[in-house]
Structure formats: C-alpha cells, structure tokens
Motif scaffolding. Structure first.
Motif, PDB file in Angstrom:
ATOM      1  N   THR A 107      44.905  43.806  39.824  1.00 28.85           N
ATOM      2  CA  THR A 107      43.646  43.232  40.321  1.00 28.85           C
ATOM      3  C   THR A 107      43.155  44.029  41.525  1.00 28.85           C
ATOM      4  N   ALA A 108      44.056  44.326  42.441  1.00 33.13           N
ATOM      5  CA  ALA A 108      43.669  45.032  43.670  1.00 33.13           C
ATOM      6  C   ALA A 108      43.250  46.470  43.394  1.00 33.13           C
ATOM      7  N   ILE A 109      43.995  47.183  42.550  1.00 28.86           N
ATOM      8  CA  ILE A 109      43.699  48.596  42.310  1.00 28.86           C
ATOM      9  C   ILE A 109      42.418  48.755  41.483  1.00 28.86           C
ATOM     10  N   GLU A 110      42.187  47.848  40.548  1.00 30.40           N
ATOM     11  CA  GLU A 110      40.963  47.928  39.752  1.00 30.40           C
ATOM     12  C   GLU A 110      39.733  47.700  40.607  1.00 30.40           C
ATOM     13  N   ALA A 111      39.830  46.758  41.534  1.00 24.92           N
ATOM     14  CA  ALA A 111      38.704  46.505  42.438  1.00 24.92           C
ATOM     15  C   ALA A 111      38.468  47.714  43.362  1.00 24.92           C
ATOM     16  N   ALA A 112      39.559  48.329  43.824  1.00 26.37           N
ATOM     17  CA  ALA A 112      39.430  49.483  44.727  1.00 26.37           C
ATOM     18  C   ALA A 112      38.849  50.681  43.989  1.00 26.37           C
ATOM     19  N   LEU A 113      39.218  50.882  42.747  1.00 27.84           N
ATOM     20  CA  LEU A 113      38.715  52.013  41.983  1.00 27.84           C
ATOM     21  C   LEU A 113      37.228  51.864  41.646  1.00 27.84           C
ATOM     22  N   LYS A 114      36.781  50.628  41.534  1.00 28.86           N
ATOM     23  CA  LYS A 114      35.374  50.388  41.204  1.00 28.86           C
ATOM     24  C   LYS A 114      34.482  50.440  42.441  1.00 28.86           C
ATOM     25  N   ALA A 115      35.065  50.250  43.598  1.00 28.79           N
ATOM     26  CA  ALA A 115      34.273  50.179  44.849  1.00 28.79           C
ATOM     27  C   ALA A 115      33.622  51.530  45.152  1.00 28.79           C
TER      28      ALA A 115
END
Length: 282
Positions: free
Chosen positions: A274-282
C-alpha cells in the motif's frame, strides 16, 4: 659469695639486659622502616596501577583511531568517501532510501517479513534502492547528540565494514549478504554483539555464492579495509536530511513510507504494498 662478687654479677646482668634492649630497639626500628617502606611501595604501586588504568582507558580505541584513517571506498559507490550507495536498474525513475542498522532487531524483522517483496519490486525495476547504514546501536549519544563510538559494542560498525567488502564484489553480493545477516538463522539478539567477530561475519558470507571462500572478501574483512568507510557511512546516517532517527526507515521523494496510522515503517507485506504503490504514483 662476697657482696662485691654479688654486685658485679648484678651489674653484668643489667649490662646484658641493656645491650639486649638496644638490639631489640634497633630490630624494631628496622621493622618499622620496612613496614613504612612497604606501605609506600604499595601506595606507589596502587597509584601507578590507577595511573596506568587511567592512561589505558583514555587511550583512543581502535574505532576512534579508524575515524581518522583514510577512507577506502568500495566499488559500486559514489559521492564523498563512497557513501552514496544507489543500486538498481537505470530505467527506474524513483529511488527508495533504505535506512538500516546491522544490529537492529526491527530491521531483521522487516527484512524477514517484507524483504522478499521489496527485493521482487526492486528486481522488476519499480525503483532503485539507496542504502544508508547507521551504527547507533553500538553506542550511546552524548549531550550534543553525537554518537559515542564503542560504548556498547562494535558489531554494527564491523558488519557495515564487511558489507562494504561485499559491495566491492558486486551489488548483488551486497544485497544477498545483507539478507543473510538479517536472517532468523544468523541475526543475533540485540544484546549479543556477535557481529564484532570477523569469523562470524565470514561464516555468514559463506552462505552467499559470490562470497563463499572468496579470499579477497575475507582479507578485506579481517584487515578492516572498509572500517573507515563504515564510519563515514554512519556519519551520513547521522546527518541525513530526511529526519530519520531510527531504523528501519523507508523514504521516497523526501517522504517516509509508513504503516497506516503510524510513523513507523510498514512491517507487513500488505502495508508495504500500500505504501510503496502510493509513493510510486505520487
């Protein structure tokens, strides 16, 4: 017996007694001098021992001296003293900063639960990894917040140095060795400074194909070739601009990756995804 003879006998006896008292007085004086001299020697010995102990305790330790040694940077590093360690595919657009301490038990837990997933994303080219290693578990901090080297061990520094030797072999060897050090089989309890042993670090390295019986790697570990580099890397951790003061910590684009409703790193695969997917999309 005449009175004269009797008196002479008494005088002779008194003279013998007087002489004996003088001899005894001399013996007592000599004994007192010996006792005093012995006490002085004892005091001097104690003082000398204390002085020696103080001098020895105030002498710089090995890692104190290593701070001033010339830094030998491992291969596959860049930046000042080779403290920038960025690994991964050049096509990866983002970089995940990974802050860890070799002796950190929570880092070991993170690596054992999330490490495989993180490595799979890394291998897929989703992001690069920038490794920033700390050694704060080896020592306390003084009133200025500065790490006091060597006050509670040396395993983090020694393991960091060995990791530098692995990095010199290849990025892959470095990552595999890091995984082995954090494994349930080889990572010691926080209170057990097992990583201070070069033999133990080499034993763990022999589970990594590229490092097994690698004499160049082993010599670098035993000779402390990358000891000064380990301290330089630790200083990079101490002076980081990401506000990181604990491990493990994950940062991307200047923002920490955390578990839901927490300031700590995600410690489950679901929370990490959840955290890495959000960071990659930011």
């Amino acid at each position: 017996m005449s009175k004269r003879n009797s008196q002479d006998a008494k005088n002779a006896a008194r003279e013998r007694l007087r002489q004996e008292r003088e001899r005894q007085a001399k013996r007592d004086k000599v004994r007192r001098q010996v006792i005093v001299a012995g006490a002085v020697v004892g005091v001097l010995a104690i003082a000398g021992g204390i002085g020696y102990a103080v001098v020895q305790n105030n002498k710089p330790g090995y890692w104190d001296e290593a701070k001033d040694a010339k830094v030998v940077a491992p291969a596959n590093t860049t930046g000042t003293n080779g403290t920038t360690v960025v690994l991964g595919k050049s096509t990866a657009k983002k970089t995940l900063k990974l802050y860890e301490d070799p002796r950190c038990p929570i880092c070991a837990q993170f690596e054992q639960t999330v490490g495989t997933t993180l490595k799979a994303d890394f291998d897929a080219g989703k992001f690069k990894i920038q490794y920033i290693g700390g050694t704060f578990l080896d020592g306390d901090t003084d009133s200025n917040g500065k790490i006091e080297i060597g006050s509670r061990g040396e395993g983090s520094k020694n393991a960091m140095s060995a990791m530098g030797a692995a990095l010199n072999v290849s990025p892959e060897a470095f990552l595999e060795y890091k995984t082995a050090l954090y494994s349930a089989k080889y990572h010691p309890d926080e209170s057990d400074d097992k990583f201070k042993s070069d033999d133990y670090l080499i034993k763990v390295a022999n589970t990594v194909a590229a490092l097994k019986n690698n004499t160049t790697f082993q010599s670098a570990v035993k000779d402390g070739k990358y000891d000064a580099w380990a301290l330089a890397m630790s200083e990079t951790f101490n002076t980081n601009k990401d506000g990181v003061n604990g491990t493990p910590s994950l940062v991307m684009d200047g923002k920490k990756l955390t578990a839901p409703n927490s300031q700590n790193a995600p410690m489950t695969v679901a929370d990490f995804n959840t955290a890495i997917e959000a960071a990659l999309k930011a």
